[in-house]
Motif scaffolding. Structure first.
Motif, PDB file in Angstrom:
ATOM      1  N   GLY A   1     -29.583 -72.045  58.583  1.00  0.00           N
ATOM      2  CA  GLY A   1     -28.654 -72.533  59.596  1.00  0.00           C
ATOM      3  C   GLY A   1     -27.189 -72.362  59.246  1.00  0.00           C
ATOM      4  N   ILE A   2     -26.892 -71.467  58.309  1.00  0.00           N
ATOM      5  CA  ILE A   2     -25.511 -71.258  57.862  1.00  0.00           C
ATOM      6  C   ILE A   2     -24.933 -70.036  58.562  1.00  0.00           C
ATOM      7  N   ARG A   3     -23.667 -70.163  58.981  1.00  0.00           N
ATOM      8  CA  ARG A   3     -22.943 -69.057  59.603  1.00  0.00           C
ATOM      9  C   ARG A   3     -21.621 -68.872  58.859  1.00  0.00           C
ATOM     10  N   PHE A   4     -20.935 -67.760  59.149  1.00  0.00           N
ATOM     11  CA  PHE A   4     -19.794 -67.345  58.325  1.00  0.00           C
ATOM     12  C   PHE A   4     -18.518 -67.279  59.150  1.00  0.00           C
ATOM     13  N   LEU A   5     -17.543 -68.100  58.759  1.00  0.00           N
ATOM     14  CA  LEU A   5     -16.283 -68.143  59.489  1.00  0.00           C
ATOM     15  C   LEU A   5     -15.343 -67.031  59.026  1.00  0.00           C
ATOM     16  N   ARG A   6     -15.067 -67.013  57.738  1.00  0.00           N
ATOM     17  CA  ARG A   6     -14.209 -65.977  57.163  1.00  0.00           C
ATOM     18  C   ARG A   6     -15.058 -65.139  56.216  1.00  0.00           C
ATOM     19  N   LEU A   7     -14.826 -63.835  56.244  1.00  0.00           N
ATOM     20  CA  LEU A   7     -15.639 -62.905  55.474  1.00  0.00           C
ATOM     21  C   LEU A   7     -14.753 -61.979  54.654  1.00  0.00           C
TER      22      LEU A   7
ATOM     23  N   LYS B   1     -20.376 -64.753  66.469  1.00  0.00           N
ATOM     24  CA  LYS B   1     -20.260 -65.423  65.179  1.00  0.00           C
ATOM     25  C   LYS B   1     -21.395 -66.414  64.942  1.00  0.00           C
ATOM     26  N   GLN B   2     -21.906 -67.025  65.991  1.00  0.00           N
ATOM     27  CA  GLN B   2     -22.967 -68.019  65.835  1.00  0.00           C
ATOM     28  C   GLN B   2     -24.360 -67.398  65.747  1.00  0.00           C
ATOM     29  N   ASP B   3     -24.456 -66.081  65.880  1.00  0.00           N
ATOM     30  CA  ASP B   3     -25.753 -65.407  65.826  1.00  0.00           C
ATOM     31  C   ASP B   3     -26.155 -65.101  64.383  1.00  0.00           C
ATOM     32  N   ALA B   4     -27.472 -65.084  64.141  1.00  0.00           N
ATOM     33  CA  ALA B   4     -27.981 -64.567  62.871  1.00  0.00           C
ATOM     34  C   ALA B   4     -27.965 -63.038  62.948  1.00  0.00           C
ATOM     35  N   LYS B   5     -27.471 -62.399  61.914  1.00  0.00           N
ATOM     36  CA  LYS B   5     -27.283 -60.940  61.967  1.00  0.00           C
ATOM     37  C   LYS B   5     -28.095 -60.161  60.926  1.00  0.00           C
TER      38      LYS B   5
ATOM     39  N   GLU C   1     -33.795 -72.352  60.532  1.00  0.00           N
ATOM     40  CA  GLU C   1     -33.918 -71.486  61.694  1.00  0.00           C
ATOM     41  C   GLU C   1     -35.370 -71.030  61.851  1.00  0.00           C
ATOM     42  N   PRO C   2     -35.837 -70.814  63.070  1.00  0.00           N
ATOM     43  CA  PRO C   2     -37.173 -70.222  63.233  1.00  0.00           C
ATOM     44  C   PRO C   2     -37.176 -68.801  62.711  1.00  0.00           C
ATOM     45  N   VAL C   3     -38.255 -68.402  62.042  1.00  0.00           N
ATOM     46  CA  VAL C   3     -38.345 -67.039  61.509  1.00  0.00           C
ATOM     47  C   VAL C   3     -38.531 -66.080  62.671  1.00  0.00           C
ATOM     48  N   PRO C   4     -37.640 -65.080  62.835  1.00  0.00           N
ATOM     49  CA  PRO C   4     -37.742 -64.170  63.974  1.00  0.00           C
ATOM     50  C   PRO C   4     -38.943 -63.252  63.859  1.00  0.00           C
ATOM     51  N   ARG C   5     -39.431 -62.843  65.017  1.00  0.00           N
ATOM     52  CA  ARG C   5     -40.526 -61.879  65.031  1.00  0.00           C
ATOM     53  C   ARG C   5     -39.982 -60.491  64.712  1.00  0.00           C
ATOM     54  N   SER C   6     -40.691 -59.764  63.898  1.00  0.00           N
ATOM     55  CA  SER C   6     -40.257 -58.428  63.502  1.00  0.00           C
ATOM     56  C   SER C   6     -41.259 -57.408  64.009  1.00  0.00           C
ATOM     57  N   PRO C   7     -40.810 -56.196  64.300  1.00  0.00           N
ATOM     58  CA  PRO C   7     -41.723 -55.154  64.743  1.00  0.00           C
ATOM     59  C   PRO C   7     -42.732 -54.808  63.667  1.00  0.00           C
ATOM     60  N   ALA C   8     -43.862 -54.283  64.088  1.00  0.00           N
ATOM     61  CA  ALA C   8     -44.899 -53.888  63.135  1.00  0.00           C
ATOM     62  C   ALA C   8     -44.395 -52.784  62.227  1.00  0.00           C
TER      63      ALA C   8
END
Length: 494
Positions: free
Chosen positions: A82-88, A107-111, A2-9
């Motif tokens: 790129g891994i997501r979680f079906l059952r938790l 569910k498909q979002d990175a959290k 996954e692309p590394v998300p931008r984070s606030p300063a």
């Protein structure tokens, strides 16, 4: 990856997500994964994918108090791969990260980055929301390892001085007629005796008030209201206000397909869900929320229960936090009565008292064991918070002080049930990654910022190590061989 998300300063006054995500140790983890992909191709960890190419796994997270910060570091790396979680599923601290992964976004979002931002804003010490005196005492006991010894020494010294001052009163009264110094010292002895007796009375009064408060408040030092409100806010801002909302959120996901030409018909019985484990101590049973919510309300009243309470009950460490109660169970509802009889073989009580699920199942990896499936479509990943070498280490002379004794007893309770399952189903260890947290105390709600970052980094590094050694094809073969050995007459494949 996954692309590394931008984070606030980073903020000048508090931690920000960027303090974690932009740290060289986390960036080094992402670089290791990138180089592995360049050399060996994209990591393959599952045969269940969505249209965007995310791979789906089941995820179980272990409980461990404040050590749960490490869980976020672990899931952050999984999501970046790129891994997501079906059952938790999760218990205690594991239930907290499980809940946030279940309700935030889709569910498909990175959290994990958003979860990290919430944790940066959360004052862990605020979770210790009991009486100020109790908060002070807990902090001293946890932060200063020699506090118990100093308290014992101080108590003995004060008791000795009190005894000497009282003895001085009697001695002065007997000698003041003959010795001038005794006449002068007697008032001082009486004054000191009065001070010590007044101090003892004040401490006894305060202790009695705290004990009464403790007994009336569910035998917990801290009400747990701050955490309850905090997790409830996280649920509601993501549209989860009822049990029905929680179930729909956990189940709903993108359209999935199988890798390698396997028939998509095998996906018909595959859906998401979420599980939080709590210990019910009125009847002595393990409760899985929200699946077992029907034990406490009829179908029409199921949404009277507050889903945030499921997570609050799972993290209710006995003594440290008050129990979580569910009252007014409808004893006249035949469906509720039948569920109690079918599940536990007993009639329902009027109310239940729920405490930390870790007492019965701190690492509920058994929930995802399905003997009907010979070849798994997706793996079950587990995150083990390994604090076996941490606080409460017995001394070499074999003498255990009370904190050591209680710590070891609680540790045995927290690990027995799940350890027994893993010993009998050792193949599941193939999907478990361990985070070495032996230098941390799981009850230290007074973590410094550097400690929080260290926990996150250790989680990220453990996830990276796990992914680089995980072999999906071998995992499937091992699972298949294990199931054939256990159930040779039931060769289902899904």
């Amino acid at each position: 990856m996954e692309p590394v998300p931008r984070s606030p300063a980073p903020s000048q006054n508090a931690l920000s997500a960027g303090d974690f995500l932009r740290h060289p140790r986390v960036l080094a983890c992402l670089e290791r994964l990138r180089k592995h992909e360049e050399a060996h191709g994209k990591l393959v960890v599952s045969d269940v994918l969505d249209a965007a190419g995310h791979q789906y796994v089941n995820l179980v997270q272990k409980g461990g108090g404040v050590l749960g910060v490490a869980l976020v570091g672990y899931t952050y790396i999984l999501e970046q791969a790129g891994i997501r979680f079906l059952r938790l599923a999760g218990t205690s601290a594991g239930a907290i990260n499980t809940a946030l992964l279940a309700v935030i976004g889709e569910k498909q979002d990175a959290k994990s980055e958003e979860i990290l931002r919430h944790l940066c804003e959360l004052d862990l010490f605020a979770l210790v929301d009991g009486h100020p005196t109790a908060r002070w005492f807990i902090k001293q006991l946890i932060v200063h390892r020699d506090f118990a010894g100093r308290l014992k020494t101080g108590t003995l010294v004060l008791a000795g001085l009190a005894g000497l001052s009282i003895a001085g009163c009697f001695l002065g009264l007997g000698l003041k007629a003959e010795y001038p110094w005794a006449a002068a010292a007697t008032p001082i002895a009486f004054l000191l005796s009065g001070v010590f007796l007044g101090l003892a009375g004040a401490l006894a009064f305060l202790g009695n008030r705290l004990l009464t408060r403790f007994n009336n408040a569910g035998l917990g030092v801290n009400p747990g209201n701050y955490f309850y409100d905090w997790i409830k806010d996280r649920f509601e801002e993501n549209g989860v206000r009822t049990v029905s909302h929680l179930n729909r959120k956990a189940e709903t996901g993108p359209e999935l397909h199988l890798r390698g030409g396997r028939s998509d018909a095998n996906l018909r019985n595959l859906k998401g869900d979420v599980a939080f484990i709590a210990s019910e101590i009125v009847t002595g049973n393990k409760i899985q929320f929200p699946k077992m919510a029907g034990l406490f309300r009829g179908e029409a009243g199921i949404d009277e229960l507050q889903p945030a309470g499921f997570v609050r009950s799972s993290m209710a460490i006995p003594i440290f936090f008050e129990s979580y109660f569910i009252n007014d169970i409808p004893l006249e509802d035949p469906v509720v009565v039948e569920k109690w009889e079918q599940t536990f073989g007993i009639p329902p009580p009027v109310s239940v008292r729920l405490v930390d699920g870790g007492l019965l199942s701190n690492f509920p990896i058994n929930l995802f064991f399905n003997p009907q499936i010979q070849v798994p479509r997706l793996p079950t990943f587990g995150i083990d918070l390994d604090d076996t070498g941490s606080a409460a280490k017995p001394p070499d002379d074999g003498f255990w002080e009370l904190p050591v004794y209680l710590g070891k007893m609680l540790s045995a309770l927290r690990s027995h049930y799940d350890k027994d399952f893993l010993q009998q189903h050792a193949v599941y260890q193939k999907g478990v990654g361990k985070i070495d947290l032996s230098k941390f105390n799981w009850l230290n709600f007074f973590l410094k910022d550097d400690d929080k970052k260290e926990l996150f980094f250790k989680g990220a590094e453990a996830a990276t190590d796990f992914l680089l050694q995980f072999d999906w094809e071998q995992y499937k073969e091992d699972q298949k061989a294990f199931r054939q050995q256990l159930y040779p007459e039931n060769p289902h494949q899904a």
